[in-house]
Write a protein that holds these residues in place. Structure first.
Motif, PDB file in Angstrom:
ATOM      1  N   ILE A  64       0.848  -1.194   0.000  1.00 31.76           N
ATOM      2  CA  ILE A  64       0.000   0.000   0.000  1.00 31.76           C
ATOM      3  C   ILE A  64       0.883   1.244   0.000  1.00 31.76           C
ATOM      4  O   ILE A  64       2.078   1.172   0.295  1.00 31.76           O
ATOM      5  N   ARG A  65       0.259   2.376  -0.322  1.00 35.25           N
ATOM      6  CA  ARG A  65       0.923   3.675  -0.270  1.00 35.25           C
ATOM      7  C   ARG A  65       0.129   4.558   0.689  1.00 35.25           C
ATOM      8  O   ARG A  65      -1.094   4.574   0.642  1.00 35.25           O
ATOM      9  N   ILE A  66       0.838   5.287   1.546  1.00 31.99           N
ATOM     10  CA  ILE A  66       0.206   6.185   2.505  1.00 31.99           C
ATOM     11  C   ILE A  66       0.812   7.578   2.325  1.00 31.99           C
ATOM     12  O   ILE A  66       2.023   7.759   2.484  1.00 31.99           O
ATOM     13  N   LEU A  71       7.493  13.994   5.621  1.00 28.21           N
ATOM     14  CA  LEU A  71       8.116  12.664   5.544  1.00 28.21           C
ATOM     15  C   LEU A  71       9.519  12.650   6.149  1.00 28.21           C
ATOM     16  O   LEU A  71       9.917  11.677   6.779  1.00 28.21           O
ATOM     17  N   LYS A  72      10.245  13.750   5.990  1.00 25.79           N
ATOM     18  CA  LYS A  72      11.611  13.786   6.528  1.00 25.79           C
ATOM     19  C   LYS A  72      11.629  13.685   8.052  1.00 25.79           C
ATOM     20  O   LYS A  72      12.480  13.005   8.618  1.00 25.79           O
ATOM     21  N   SER A  73      10.684  14.318   8.716  1.00 33.14           N
ATOM     22  CA  SER A  73      10.600  14.203  10.184  1.00 33.14           C
ATOM     23  C   SER A  73      10.209  12.793  10.599  1.00 33.14           C
ATOM     24  O   SER A  73      10.737  12.257  11.581  1.00 33.14           O
ATOM     25  N   PHE A  74       9.276  12.203   9.857  1.00 42.26           N
ATOM     26  CA  PHE A  74       8.877  10.822  10.135  1.00 42.26           C
ATOM     27  C   PHE A  74      10.076   9.888   9.979  1.00 42.26           C
ATOM     28  O   PHE A  74      10.334   9.040  10.837  1.00 42.26           O
ATOM     29  N   HIS A  75      10.844  10.073   8.915  1.00 43.69           N
ATOM     30  CA  HIS A  75      12.049   9.273   8.673  1.00 43.69           C
ATOM     31  C   HIS A  75      13.038   9.432   9.821  1.00 43.69           C
ATOM     32  O   HIS A  75      13.589   8.449  10.328  1.00 43.69           O
ATOM     33  N   SER A  76      13.243  10.660  10.242  1.00 44.36           N
ATOM     34  CA  SER A  76      14.164  10.928  11.348  1.00 44.36           C
ATOM     35  C   SER A  76      13.718  10.212  12.627  1.00 44.36           C
ATOM     36  O   SER A  76      14.546   9.650  13.349  1.00 44.36           O
ATOM     37  N   GLU A  91      13.664   8.286  -0.905  1.00 39.03           N
ATOM     38  CA  GLU A  91      14.018   8.350  -2.324  1.00 39.03           C
ATOM     39  C   GLU A  91      13.171   9.409  -3.007  1.00 39.03           C
ATOM     40  O   GLU A  91      11.979   9.528  -2.741  1.00 39.03           O
ATOM     41  N   LYS A  92      13.783  10.176  -3.910  1.00 37.66           N
ATOM     42  CA  LYS A  92      13.063  11.144  -4.732  1.00 37.66           C
ATOM     43  C   LYS A  92      12.689  10.447  -6.032  1.00 37.66           C
ATOM     44  O   LYS A  92      13.507   9.771  -6.639  1.00 37.66           O
ATOM     45  N   THR A  93      11.442  10.619  -6.441  1.00 36.12           N
ATOM     46  CA  THR A  93      10.953   9.927  -7.637  1.00 36.12           C
ATOM     47  C   THR A  93      10.822  10.889  -8.819  1.00 36.12           C
ATOM     48  O   THR A  93      10.720  12.106  -8.625  1.00 36.12           O
ATOM     49  N   PRO A  94      10.791  10.369 -10.033  1.00 38.18           N
ATOM     50  CA  PRO A  94      10.564  11.207 -11.219  1.00 38.18           C
ATOM     51  C   PRO A  94       9.158  11.801 -11.261  1.00 38.18           C
ATOM     52  O   PRO A  94       8.895  12.714 -12.029  1.00 38.18           O
ATOM     53  N   TRP A  95       8.219  11.284 -10.448  1.00 29.82           N
ATOM     54  CA  TRP A  95       6.850  11.795 -10.448  1.00 29.82           C
ATOM     55  C   TRP A  95       6.613  12.774  -9.301  1.00 29.82           C
ATOM     56  O   TRP A  95       5.502  12.970  -8.821  1.00 29.82           O
ATOM     57  N   ASP A  96       7.702  13.432  -8.860  1.00 30.90           N
ATOM     58  CA  ASP A  96       7.668  14.529  -7.880  1.00 30.90           C
ATOM     59  C   ASP A  96       7.120  14.137  -6.511  1.00 30.90           C
ATOM     60  O   ASP A  96       6.272  14.817  -5.932  1.00 30.90           O
ATOM     61  N   THR A  97       7.617  13.032  -5.989  1.00 32.84           N
ATOM     62  CA  THR A  97       7.345  12.658  -4.606  1.00 32.84           C
ATOM     63  C   THR A  97       8.663  12.267  -3.955  1.00 32.84           C
ATOM     64  O   THR A  97       9.637  11.959  -4.638  1.00 32.84           O
ATOM     65  N   ILE A  98       8.661  12.311  -2.644  1.00 26.07           N
ATOM     66  CA  ILE A  98       9.719  11.638  -1.892  1.00 26.07           C
ATOM     67  C   ILE A  98       9.023  10.475  -1.202  1.00 26.07           C
ATOM     68  O   ILE A  98       7.870  10.582  -0.771  1.00 26.07           O
ATOM     69  N   GLU A  99       9.725   9.339  -1.129  1.00 22.79           N
ATOM     70  CA  GLU A  99       9.101   8.117  -0.649  1.00 22.79           C
ATOM     71  C   GLU A  99      10.019   7.345   0.283  1.00 22.79           C
ATOM     72  O   GLU A  99      11.236   7.372   0.128  1.00 22.79           O
ATOM     73  N   LEU A 100       9.392   6.661   1.214  1.00 26.49           N
ATOM     74  CA  LEU A 100      10.093   5.825   2.182  1.00 26.49           C
ATOM     75  C   LEU A 100       9.312   4.519   2.273  1.00 26.49           C
ATOM     76  O   LEU A 100       8.119   4.537   2.555  1.00 26.49           O
ATOM     77  N   THR A 101       9.962   3.413   1.993  1.00 31.33           N
ATOM     78  CA  THR A 101       9.282   2.115   1.998  1.00 31.33           C
ATOM     79  C   THR A 101       9.811   1.246   3.133  1.00 31.33           C
ATOM     80  O   THR A 101      11.014   1.133   3.328  1.00 31.33           O
ATOM     81  N   PHE A 112       5.401   5.167   2.397  1.00 25.71           N
ATOM     82  CA  PHE A 112       4.955   6.481   2.850  1.00 25.71           C
ATOM     83  C   PHE A 112       5.480   7.483   1.830  1.00 25.71           C
ATOM     84  O   PHE A 112       6.645   7.393   1.414  1.00 25.71           O
ATOM     85  N   TYR A 113       4.653   8.431   1.419  1.00 28.32           N
ATOM     86  CA  TYR A 113       5.107   9.383   0.405  1.00 28.32           C
ATOM     87  C   TYR A 113       4.580  10.782   0.692  1.00 28.32           C
ATOM     88  O   TYR A 113       3.580  10.964   1.371  1.00 28.32           O
ATOM     89  N   GLU A 114       5.308  11.758   0.135  1.00 26.20           N
ATOM     90  CA  GLU A 114       4.926  13.157   0.221  1.00 26.20           C
ATOM     91  C   GLU A 114       5.140  13.784  -1.149  1.00 26.20           C
ATOM     92  O   GLU A 114       6.181  13.567  -1.771  1.00 26.20           O
TER      93      GLU A 114
END
Length: 117
Positions: A64-66, A71-76, A91-101, A112-114
């Motif tokens: 799933i995607r949430i 996201l950076k604070s959550f990652h920290s 990770e930064k994606t070509p579709w303009d999101t940052i993501e953490l799996t 998780f994405y922003e």
């Protein structure tokens, strides 16, 4: 609203991952009897998941995607917990999101994405 169901097999591992590591809250639990499978709801911000020990309630290895704010604070916060079974990166994606799996102990994958664009 859509509520995904993830199959789980071990309550201790589930609580360690979802509650202690990711920071979800347990909203409610249901169990027909003490020796029966557990079914419960967890939530984090606006995201709601159902976790089930019941045979036939989903298959392990789901994804799933949430969407999440900051996201950076959550990652920290995840890195500070030093969970021994996960060390996710943003990770930064070509579709303009940052993501953490992250992958739970039962091979269910949560991304998780922003949106940044």
């Amino acid at each position: 609203m859509i509520t995904p169901i993830f199959r789980i097999f071990d309550l201790e591992k589930t609580l360690s991952f979802y509650i202690k590591y990711l920071g979800f809250n347990i909203d409610w639990k249901h169990q027909y009897a003490e020796n029966m499978p557990l079914y419960f709801q967890v939530s984090l911000h606006d995201a709601i998941l159902h976790l089930s020990e019941h045979h036939g309630d989903s298959s392990p290895g789901s994804a799933i995607r949430i969407k999440i704010k900051d996201l950076k604070s959550f990652h920290s916060s995840l890195l500070k917990k030093e969970y021994p079974y996960s060390n996710p990166a943003i990770e930064k994606t070509p579709w303009d999101t940052i993501e953490l799996t992250v992958v739970d102990p039962f091979s269910n994958r949560i991304t998780f994405y922003e949106e940044i664009g």
